[in-house]
Design a protein around this motif. Structure first.
Motif, short mmCIF file in Angstrom:
data_model
loop_
_atom_site.label_atom_id
_atom_site.label_comp_id
_atom_site.label_asym_id
_atom_site.label_seq_id
_atom_site.Cartn_x
_atom_site.Cartn_y
_atom_site.Cartn_z
N VAL A 1 -56.30 0.65 -10.00
CA VAL A 1 -55.52 0.52 -8.76
C VAL A 1 -54.44 -0.54 -8.93
O VAL A 1 -53.28 -0.35 -8.53
N LYS A 2 -54.79 -1.65 -9.56
CA LYS A 2 -53.83 -2.73 -9.80
C LYS A 2 -52.66 -2.24 -10.65
O LYS A 2 -51.48 -2.48 -10.33
N ALA B 1 -64.08 16.12 -16.17
CA ALA B 1 -64.75 15.87 -14.90
C ALA B 1 -64.61 14.41 -14.46
O ALA B 1 -64.62 14.11 -13.25
N LEU B 2 -64.45 13.50 -15.41
CA LEU B 2 -64.28 12.08 -15.09
C LEU B 2 -62.93 11.77 -14.46
O LEU B 2 -62.72 10.65 -13.98
N SER B 3 -62.04 12.74 -14.42
CA SER B 3 -60.73 12.52 -13.80
C SER B 3 -60.83 12.13 -12.33
O SER B 3 -59.88 11.58 -11.76
N VAL B 4 -61.97 12.40 -11.73
CA VAL B 4 -62.21 11.98 -10.34
C VAL B 4 -61.90 10.49 -10.18
O VAL B 4 -61.28 10.08 -9.18
N PHE B 5 -62.28 9.67 -11.14
CA PHE B 5 -62.15 8.22 -10.99
C PHE B 5 -60.70 7.72 -11.09
O PHE B 5 -60.22 7.04 -10.18
N SER C 1 -58.61 9.23 -8.08
CA SER C 1 -58.89 8.64 -6.77
C SER C 1 -58.20 7.28 -6.66
O SER C 1 -57.66 6.92 -5.61
N ALA C 2 -58.19 6.52 -7.76
CA ALA C 2 -57.48 5.24 -7.77
C ALA C 2 -55.98 5.45 -7.63
O ALA C 2 -55.29 4.69 -6.95
N ALA C 3 -55.47 6.49 -8.30
CA ALA C 3 -54.03 6.79 -8.20
C ALA C 3 -53.64 7.18 -6.78
O ALA C 3 -52.58 6.79 -6.28
N LYS C 4 -54.51 7.93 -6.11
CA LYS C 4 -54.22 8.30 -4.73
C LYS C 4 -54.22 7.07 -3.82
O LYS C 4 -53.34 6.90 -2.96
N LYS C 5 -55.19 6.20 -4.04
CA LYS C 5 -55.27 4.97 -3.24
C LYS C 5 -54.01 4.12 -3.42
O LYS C 5 -53.52 3.50 -2.47
N ALA C 6 -53.48 4.13 -4.66
CA ALA C 6 -52.29 3.32 -4.95
C ALA C 6 -51.00 4.03 -4.57
O ALA C 6 -49.92 3.44 -4.68
N GLY C 7 -51.08 5.28 -4.15
CA GLY C 7 -49.89 5.99 -3.68
C GLY C 7 -49.12 6.75 -4.74
O GLY C 7 -47.96 7.11 -4.52
N ALA C 8 -49.73 7.02 -5.91
CA ALA C 8 -49.04 7.81 -6.93
C ALA C 8 -48.80 9.22 -6.40
O ALA C 8 -49.75 9.90 -6.02
N PRO C 9 -47.54 9.69 -6.36
CA PRO C 9 -47.24 10.96 -5.69
C PRO C 9 -47.72 12.20 -6.43
O PRO C 9 -48.06 13.20 -5.81
N TYR D 1 -58.70 15.03 -5.55
CA TYR D 1 -57.64 14.05 -5.74
C TYR D 1 -56.40 14.54 -6.48
O TYR D 1 -55.34 13.94 -6.32
N PRO D 2 -56.47 15.58 -7.30
CA PRO D 2 -55.24 16.01 -7.97
C PRO D 2 -54.28 16.74 -7.04
O PRO D 2 -54.72 17.43 -6.11
N THR D 3 -53.01 16.56 -7.29
CA THR D 3 -51.98 17.38 -6.62
C THR D 3 -51.68 18.61 -7.46
O THR D 3 -51.14 19.59 -6.96
N GLU D 4 -52.00 18.53 -8.76
CA GLU D 4 -51.82 19.67 -9.66
C GLU D 4 -52.98 19.72 -10.63
O GLU D 4 -53.60 18.70 -10.93
N ARG D 5 -53.24 20.94 -11.15
CA ARG D 5 -54.36 21.14 -12.06
C ARG D 5 -53.88 21.84 -13.32
O ARG D 5 -53.21 22.88 -13.24
#
Length: 365
Positions: free
Chosen positions: A67-68, A84-88, A91-99, A130-134
């Motif tokens: 997130v930092k 499958a670990l991409s969840v982590f 989710s941090a990228a979404k919290k930080a606002g990565a578009p 959490y992904p915008t694209e797959r």
């Protein structure tokens, strides 16, 4: 990237990095701090940076650091290659606002990794949150992670096709360097020594094949935690003098040409890039039926159950009887979709259009 340990996913990403239009797209690499094979010098020479972060086994520190970093660096695109670990990270990228947040499926699951499979099954239901694209390396890998009816883009594990085309001079020189005579039947395998790749199975096949074809050698290319166990198993079977443990190599494209057959007894695969490489080099392939059939670009590949060892033996013996008249096909239109130049141009365009549509576009990403 998770842990960079010299595996197939790392080689795929680095191959794309070498060929994308870096005047439009630049890569920075986030790797676990305990990674052992990070090509930092090459990444820096290509204009990228490497950020070492706490391993994902320390989830709280891992997420805080992510997130930092995402907040400080303002990357418009976060592309996660850890299945499958991409969840982590996403989710941090979404919290930080990565578009733009891309989840990339490179693998599936199979027998032999109980704890790992439990984790994959637990995380898989969250893979679309959490992904915008797959992205996925194959239709099979995409359906496995994202669902049968999910919308995803197949990004092939592309290679430099010309680098792998068969050359009889390279074959002769490489076999001589390995100390392999012209009349020796050489079986090859390329892969990290880990449960997924199932190298011990090939030892059992070789042990039963040798009485019928004593002039056979088996070459393992790669390294990993299971290598000592595989070496010990070879000694227990009394066949270690028929095996070459070649370790990590930078001339794998030449080694394929030295092989008379290529075997991949994986318990699971997202695609099996090494099988693509072997076929481009004209090498007959015998793969487990857990390898996606999308990996068959020669239309001559054999897919055999790991429960049917006798069929593996008979198929390999059949290949050995044909090597004298082996015809190398170098013009394979099915291989063209794995051309790295075209694939990298496509990936560049996907990145640019994704960033533009998310209003995250800058002159250089």
């Amino acid at each position: 990237m998770g842990k960079m340990l010299g595996g197939g996913v790392e080689s795929v990403v680095m191959n794309y990095y070498r060929h994308v239009d870096r005047s439009k797209v630049q890569f920075d690499f986030l790797v676990d701090a305990d990674s052992t094979r990070v090509p930092e010098e090459e990444i820096k020479a290509l204009g990228g940076r490497v950020f070492r972060i706490p391993p994902y086994q320390h989830p709280l520190r891992y997420r805080r650091k992510l997130v930092k970093l995402f907040r400080e660096e303002h990357w418009p695109i976060v592309h996660s290659h850890i299945n499958a670990l991409s969840v982590f990270p996403l989710s941090a990228a979404k919290k930080a606002g990565a578009p733009v947040r891309i989840a990339h499926s490179h693998s599936t699951m199979g027998k032999g990794e109980f704890a790992k499979n439990l984790m994959k099954l637990a995380l898989r239901p969250f893979s679309n949150l959490y992904p915008t694209e797959r992205f996925a390396c194959s239709e099979y890998a995409g359906r496995w992670l994202f669902g049968k009816n999910a919308d995803f883009t197949v990004i092939p594990n592309a290679i430099e096709l010309e680098k792998f085309r068969f050359d009889p001079t390279v074959r002769q020189k490489t076999r001589k360097g390995l100390g392999v005579s012209d009349d020796t039947f050489l079986i090859g395998h390329v892969g990290r020594f880990m449960p997924q790749k199932n190298q011990a199975f090939l030892l059992d096949v070789l042990a039963e094949l040798l009485p019928q074809k004593p002039d056979t050698m088996l070459a393992f290319v790669g390294d990993g935690p299971d290598r000592p166990d595989v070496q010990q198993h070879a000694q227990e079977l009394g066949i270690d003098d028929h095996i070459l443990f070649l370790g990590q190599r930078t001339d794998v494209n030449h080694l394929y040409q030295a092989f008379d057959a290529f075997c991949l007894p994986s318990r699971y695969e997202g695609l099996g890039k090494v099988a693509i490489e072997a076929q481009v080099a004209g090498c007959p392939c015998v793969l487990s039926d857990q390898v996606p059939h999308e990996a068959d670009i020669s239309r001559k590949t054999s897919f055999i159950s790991l429960e049917n060892k006798s069929s593996w033996i008979s198929t390999v013996l059949n290949i050995s009887s044909q090597t004298a008249n082996r015809q190398i096909e170098t013009s394979n239109t099915c291989a063209e979709k794995y051309d790295i130049s075209a694939s990298a141009n496509r990936l560049t365009s996907l990145y640019v259009s994704s960033a533009e549509s998310a209003n995250g576009w800058e002159e250089t990403l």
